[in-house]
Motif scaffolding. Structure first.
Motif, PDB file in Angstrom:
ATOM      1  N   VAL A 119      81.169  18.438  16.564  1.00 42.99           N
ATOM      2  CA  VAL A 119      81.077  17.003  16.342  1.00 42.99           C
ATOM      3  C   VAL A 119      80.002  16.697  15.304  1.00 42.99           C
ATOM      4  CG1 VAL A 119      80.536  14.765  17.388  1.00 42.99           C
ATOM      5  CG2 VAL A 119      81.899  16.437  18.654  1.00 42.99           C
ATOM      6  N   LEU A 120      80.306  15.773  14.419  1.00 42.90           N
ATOM      7  CA  LEU A 120      79.365  15.280  13.416  1.00 42.90           C
ATOM      8  C   LEU A 120      78.941  13.869  13.786  1.00 42.90           C
ATOM      9  CD1 LEU A 120      77.972  15.369  10.571  1.00 42.90           C
ATOM     10  CD2 LEU A 120      80.137  14.459   9.659  1.00 42.90           C
ATOM     11  N   GLY A 121      77.651  13.598  13.674  1.00 42.59           N
ATOM     12  CA  GLY A 121      77.156  12.258  13.933  1.00 42.59           C
ATOM     13  C   GLY A 121      76.020  11.904  13.006  1.00 42.59           C
ATOM     14  N   ASN A 122      75.537  10.679  13.141  1.00 40.80           N
ATOM     15  CA  ASN A 122      74.393  10.218  12.362  1.00 40.80           C
ATOM     16  C   ASN A 122      73.416   9.518  13.283  1.00 40.80           C
ATOM     17  OD1 ASN A 122      75.055  10.715   9.343  1.00 40.80           O
ATOM     18  ND2 ASN A 122      76.954   9.909  10.202  1.00 40.80           N
ATOM     19  N   VAL A 123      72.143   9.790  13.051  1.00 43.59           N
ATOM     20  CA  VAL A 123      71.085   9.299  13.929  1.00 43.59           C
ATOM     21  C   VAL A 123      70.166   8.372  13.141  1.00 43.59           C
ATOM     22  CG1 VAL A 123      69.140   9.971  15.387  1.00 43.59           C
ATOM     23  CG2 VAL A 123      71.182  11.415  15.290  1.00 43.59           C
ATOM     24  N   GLY A 124      69.778   7.267  13.783  1.00 47.05           N
ATOM     25  CA  GLY A 124      68.845   6.331  13.166  1.00 47.05           C
ATOM     26  C   GLY A 124      69.541   5.245  12.385  1.00 47.05           C
ATOM     27  N   PRO A 125      68.861   4.108  12.186  1.00 43.94           N
ATOM     28  CA  PRO A 125      69.444   3.007  11.407  1.00 43.94           C
ATOM     29  C   PRO A 125      69.637   3.403   9.958  1.00 43.94           C
ATOM     30  CG  PRO A 125      67.136   2.574  11.900  1.00 43.94           C
ATOM     31  CD  PRO A 125      67.504   3.792  12.681  1.00 43.94           C
ATOM     32  N   TRP A 126      70.671   2.819   9.336  1.00 43.50           N
ATOM     33  CA  TRP A 126      71.019   3.128   7.944  1.00 43.50           C
ATOM     34  C   TRP A 126      69.819   2.941   7.028  1.00 43.50           C
ATOM     35  CZ3 TRP A 126      74.151   5.535   4.891  1.00 43.50           C
ATOM     36  CH2 TRP A 126      74.343   5.138   3.573  1.00 43.50           C
ATOM     37  N   LEU A 127      69.487   3.969   6.275  1.00 39.72           N
ATOM     38  CA  LEU A 127      68.377   4.001   5.323  1.00 39.72           C
ATOM     39  C   LEU A 127      67.008   3.830   5.975  1.00 39.72           C
ATOM     40  CD1 LEU A 127      69.712   2.181   2.133  1.00 39.72           C
ATOM     41  CD2 LEU A 127      69.492   4.628   2.586  1.00 39.72           C
ATOM     42  N   GLY A 128      66.929   4.009   7.288  1.00 38.07           N
ATOM     43  CA  GLY A 128      65.634   3.999   7.946  1.00 38.07           C
ATOM     44  C   GLY A 128      64.934   5.339   7.762  1.00 38.07           C
ATOM     45  N   GLU A 129      63.648   5.357   8.017  1.00 35.83           N
ATOM     46  CA  GLU A 129      62.876   6.586   7.836  1.00 35.83           C
ATOM     47  C   GLU A 129      63.330   7.693   8.785  1.00 35.83           C
ATOM     48  OE1 GLU A 129      58.758   5.746   8.179  1.00 35.83           O
ATOM     49  OE2 GLU A 129      58.669   4.488   6.381  1.00 35.83           O
ATOM     50  N   GLN A 130      63.927   7.304   9.916  1.00 34.76           N
ATOM     51  CA  GLN A 130      64.346   8.289  10.901  1.00 34.76           C
ATOM     52  C   GLN A 130      65.822   8.670  10.779  1.00 34.76           C
ATOM     53  OE1 GLN A 130      61.961   9.678  12.779  1.00 34.76           O
ATOM     54  NE2 GLN A 130      60.593   8.326  11.641  1.00 34.76           N
ATOM     55  N   GLN A 131      66.478   8.256   9.709  1.00 37.07           N
ATOM     56  CA  GLN A 131      67.903   8.563   9.551  1.00 37.07           C
ATOM     57  C   GLN A 131      68.124  10.043   9.241  1.00 37.07           C
ATOM     58  OE1 GLN A 131      70.159   6.226   6.645  1.00 37.07           O
ATOM     59  NE2 GLN A 131      71.239   8.102   6.090  1.00 37.07           N
ATOM     60  N   TYR A 132      69.086  10.648   9.928  1.00 37.56           N
ATOM     61  CA  TYR A 132      69.483  12.014   9.593  1.00 37.56           C
ATOM     62  C   TYR A 132      70.878  12.293  10.137  1.00 37.56           C
ATOM     63  CZ  TYR A 132      67.547  12.925  14.329  1.00 37.56           C
ATOM     64  OH  TYR A 132      67.249  12.907  15.676  1.00 37.56           O
ATOM     65  N   ALA A 133      71.547  13.262   9.538  1.00 40.14           N
ATOM     66  CA  ALA A 133      72.858  13.703   9.995  1.00 40.14           C
ATOM     67  C   ALA A 133      72.669  14.783  11.057  1.00 40.14           C
ATOM     68  CB  ALA A 133      73.675  14.237   8.828  1.00 40.14           C
ATOM     69  N   TYR A 134      73.576  14.807  12.027  1.00 39.70           N
ATOM     70  CA  TYR A 134      73.394  15.679  13.191  1.00 39.70           C
ATOM     71  C   TYR A 134      74.725  16.314  13.572  1.00 39.70           C
ATOM     72  CZ  TYR A 134      71.194  17.081  17.629  1.00 39.70           C
ATOM     73  OH  TYR A 134      70.656  17.803  18.674  1.00 39.70           O
ATOM     74  N   VAL A 135      74.647  17.552  14.046  1.00 35.91           N
ATOM     75  CA  VAL A 135      75.843  18.292  14.452  1.00 35.91           C
ATOM     76  C   VAL A 135      75.688  18.788  15.884  1.00 35.91           C
ATOM     77  CG1 VAL A 135      77.083  20.473  14.110  1.00 35.91           C
ATOM     78  CG2 VAL A 135      76.594  19.011  12.163  1.00 35.91           C
TER      79      VAL A 135
END
Length: 274
Positions: A137-153
């Motif tokens: 599964v692919l997901g995304n963590v954190g608000p868009w363009l926030g400092e805590q944004q990252y892609a997650y698997v």
């Protein structure tokens, strides 16, 4: 006043998806279809709180998918072709509460839903984006363009992990995963201006690489050959970029792509030899 209908193309012929079992709703949206002909999406049930419900269509009938808690909003982002059905991934949100949870509706446990958690962290915003045929599964963590944004698997087996960020870039966002490859974007600065550039992650090697130094629109899909489709271009593993014209929305493993001549209100088209 016109309204949108859910439909799929089979052997070049459009078939309307029967969503009558999901009524009443304000609007209906389709997000993905698998090789078994199962379709997933979400329905909008009101325009005051904008409540949505994920749904799946199989064998001529549509049904709503369960939420983590009664009253939560859900939407289904993608379905794979695992087994005789398909695992479904999406996102769950509780009313009047900030944040979201990535969720999985497993094919081998119909009628159930489970949250996909982030290892070692408790972020407020987690979205389920896509799912590979092996269950990754692919997901995304954190608000868009926030400092805590990252892609997650979340791999089919083992512990979930963040995707690496190519040097000199920030804000990784994963859009699609297929055959062990993730396609997405990162933000690269060009002088004083930031541009979103298409990026490929190889899950087997862990290598992350920017594949083109221009913004070709939103990433749509990646196929088994490693070709990345954006809304405006096909980016081959060799680095060659092809802009077929129109808006690309689908890319297959059989060297075909599909989309619109110019916008969703224009004619649907297919490009061959991709």
């Amino acid at each position: 006043m016109g309204r949108y209908l859910a439909g799929v193309w089979v052997d070049g012929q459009v078939q309307v998806v029967d969503t009558s079992a999901l009524r009443p709703y304000v609007d209906i949206y389709v997000n993905d279809v698998n090789s078994h002909g199962m379709v997933v999406g979400y329905r909008l049930t009101d325009t005051s709180e904008f409540h949505t419900d994920a749904w799946v269509y199989q064998a001529g009938r549509a049904r709503a998918l369960p939420a983590l808690h009664p009253g939560d909003s859900t939407w289904a982002s993608a379905i794979n072709s695992r087994g005789h059905r398909g695992d479904i991934v999406g996102t769950n949100r509780s009313p009047f509460v900030y944040g979201s949870q990535a969720v999985l509706w497993p094919a081998d446990q119909p009628g159930t839903v489970r949250e996909l958690t982030v290892s070692g962290d408790s972020p407020d915003v987690v979205d389920g984006t896509d799912i590979d045929d092996d269950g990754t599964v692919l997901g995304n963590v954190g608000p868009w363009l926030g400092e805590q944004q990252y892609a997650y698997v979340w791999p089919a087996r083992g512990t979930g992990y963040r995707l690496a960020v190519p040097e000199g870039t920030i804000a990784p966002f994963g859009y699609a995963v297929h055959a062990g490859v993730v396609a997405g974007t990162v933000l690269r600065w060009d002088g004083s201006m930031g541009i979103f550039v298409p990026t490929r992650w190889n899950l087997r090697t862990g290598i992350a690489e920017v594949v083109a130094n221009a913004n070709f629109g939103e990433v749509v899909e990646v196929n088994r050959q490693g070709t990345i489709a954006t809304t405006r271009a096909l980016i081959y593993r060799s680095g060659t970029v092809r802009e077929p014209g129109g808006e690309i929305r689908v890319l297959s493993d059989r060297h075909t792509a599909a989309g619109y001549e110019g916008s969703p209100l224009s004619n649907a088209v297919m490009w061959k030899g991709c």
